[in-house]
Design a protein around this motif. Structure first.
Motif, short mmCIF file in Angstrom:
data_model
loop_
_atom_site.label_atom_id
_atom_site.label_comp_id
_atom_site.label_asym_id
_atom_site.label_seq_id
_atom_site.Cartn_x
_atom_site.Cartn_y
_atom_site.Cartn_z
N SER A 39 -9.29 -1.42 -4.14
CA SER A 39 -8.11 -1.49 -4.85
C SER A 39 -7.16 -2.47 -4.01
CB SER A 39 -7.24 -0.18 -4.99
OG SER A 39 -7.30 0.37 -3.56
N LYS A 40 -7.36 -2.70 -3.01
CA LYS A 40 -6.52 -3.71 -2.20
C LYS A 40 -7.34 -5.20 -2.65
CE LYS A 40 -6.07 -0.86 2.19
NZ LYS A 40 -6.39 -0.57 3.43
N GLY A 67 -6.98 6.51 -2.80
CA GLY A 67 -7.70 6.51 -4.03
C GLY A 67 -7.26 7.47 -4.83
N ALA A 124 -0.36 8.66 -1.58
CA ALA A 124 -0.57 9.14 -3.04
C ALA A 124 0.76 9.81 -3.27
CB ALA A 124 -1.76 10.46 -2.82
N HIS A 167 -11.36 5.28 -2.62
CA HIS A 167 -10.71 5.66 -1.42
C HIS A 167 -9.64 4.86 -0.90
CE1 HIS A 167 -13.90 8.73 -1.31
NE2 HIS A 167 -14.58 7.94 -0.99
N GLY A 168 -9.39 3.73 -1.61
CA GLY A 168 -8.11 2.85 -1.30
C GLY A 168 -8.66 1.44 -0.62
N ASN A 169 -9.93 1.36 -1.00
CA ASN A 169 -10.40 0.09 -0.17
C ASN A 169 -10.30 -0.99 -1.13
OD1 ASN A 169 -10.92 0.89 2.64
ND2 ASN A 169 -12.48 1.93 1.69
N TYR A 201 -5.82 1.81 -8.31
CA TYR A 201 -6.52 2.75 -7.41
C TYR A 201 -8.07 2.54 -7.58
CZ TYR A 201 -6.97 5.55 -11.69
OH TYR A 201 -7.43 5.85 -13.04
N SER A 214 -1.34 -0.72 -4.15
CA SER A 214 -2.69 -0.50 -4.06
C SER A 214 -2.38 1.07 -3.46
CB SER A 214 -3.51 -1.03 -2.97
OG SER A 214 -4.72 -0.41 -2.74
N VAL A 215 -3.14 2.13 -3.87
CA VAL A 215 -3.15 3.52 -3.43
C VAL A 215 -4.35 3.73 -2.24
CG1 VAL A 215 -3.09 5.88 -4.21
CG2 VAL A 215 -2.35 3.95 -5.78
N ASP A 216 -3.25 4.19 -1.19
CA ASP A 216 -4.15 4.67 -0.04
C ASP A 216 -4.85 5.89 -0.31
OD1 ASP A 216 -3.65 2.51 1.39
OD2 ASP A 216 -2.13 3.37 2.77
N CYS A 219 0.74 -1.30 -0.17
CA CYS A 219 0.14 -0.04 0.01
C CYS A 219 0.82 1.28 0.02
CB CYS A 219 -0.97 -0.15 0.93
SG CYS A 219 -2.36 -1.31 1.21
#
Length: 264
Positions: free
Chosen positions: A77-78, A98, A14, A73-75, A70, A94-96, A11
């Protein structure tokens, strides 16, 4: 494959993800938001990815290819990042936060060094109070707000005027996809909003819900600002992601009257 055998993904914040994208021209970018959001805007080179298309990419990409995913909001994507990791992709990210923080990080220009003697004492104090670096007038603070956005939200017209004179970025968007125009409308300061319009700010920017400043002024019963935006040329026919126009969002008879010519 058991959880113990899973290859972990990483993770990234940005700014870390933006740095990786700049340094890795071969990185594969995947946008896992809904198709409408993707079509409205997405990162350059990013491919839209839905769950049913994952097998296609798993079979197409070499396992050594770096992959960055991405979402909003970053959920979500995980979840997608784990799919790639489960198939032994060596470098998956994965981008925290988003899309919006990542887009802002990529769009941020190099720090604009404003000599300290170019700032008024009032502006210097404002920047310090909100913990912005004095040398970067387009820096992003809490919720992705630049100094211009923050001043617009606070209704501080003098600060807005000085920042505009110093040439700050009018088109920056915060974590919700709003510009300083929307935030100026929140403050209810018509003079401040007029300053932004005259400076050339985009009238019809659509945020992450597809809403414009015109829709906001109609739905929050701000007829003076609604009239101002209409006079400046804001488009009343645009629809948000709920397929509603400003006239259908009008919160008062006064706002409805101003928009009645758009009802058909």
């Amino acid at each position: 494959m058991t959880s113990a055998e899973r290859v972990p993904f990483q993770c990234l914040a940005a700014d870390e993800a933006a740095a990786l994208i700049r340094s890795e021209p071969e990185i594969r970018l995947f946008d896992v938001r809904d198709l409408q959001s993707y079509q409205q805007e997405h990162l350059e080179g990013a491919m839209h990815l839905s769950e049913e298309r994952v097998p296609l990419w798993l079979g197409r990409l070499p396992r050594e290819a770096p992959v960055l995913v991405y979402c909003y909001h970053g959920n979500a994507s995980k979840t997608f990042a784990q799919m790639f990791s489960d198939f032994r992709f060596a470098r998956v990210y994965s981008v925290d936060g988003g899309f919006r923080p990542l887009a802002n990080a990529l769009a941020a220009p190099a720090a604009e060094e404003a000599p300290s003697d170019a700032l008024s004492p009032i502006l210097a104090a404002f920047l310090a109070d909100w913990e912005y670096p004095a040398g970067d007038l387009n820096a992003r603070g809490r919720h992705g707000l630049t100094p211009l956005m923050r001043a617009a939200l606070q209704g501080d017209r003098a600060i807005v005027e000085e920042l505009l004179a110093l040439g700050v970025d009018l088109h920056a968007r915060n974590d919700d996809g709003n510009t300083a125009l929307w935030l100026g409308c929140v403050s209810r300061d018509a003079g401040l909003v007029q300053d932004l319009i005259e400076a050339g700010i985009e009238l019809d920017n659509r945020n992450d819900a597809g809403s414009t400043a015109l829709m906001y002024t109609a739905s929050s019963d701000r007829p003076q600002l609604l009239e101002l935006l209409l006079a400046a040329g804001a488009d009343p026919q645009l629809r948000n992601f709920d397929d509603l126009r400003a006239v259908e969002l009008a919160a008062s008879k006064t706002c409805l009257k101003l928009l009645r010519h758009t009802a058909d």
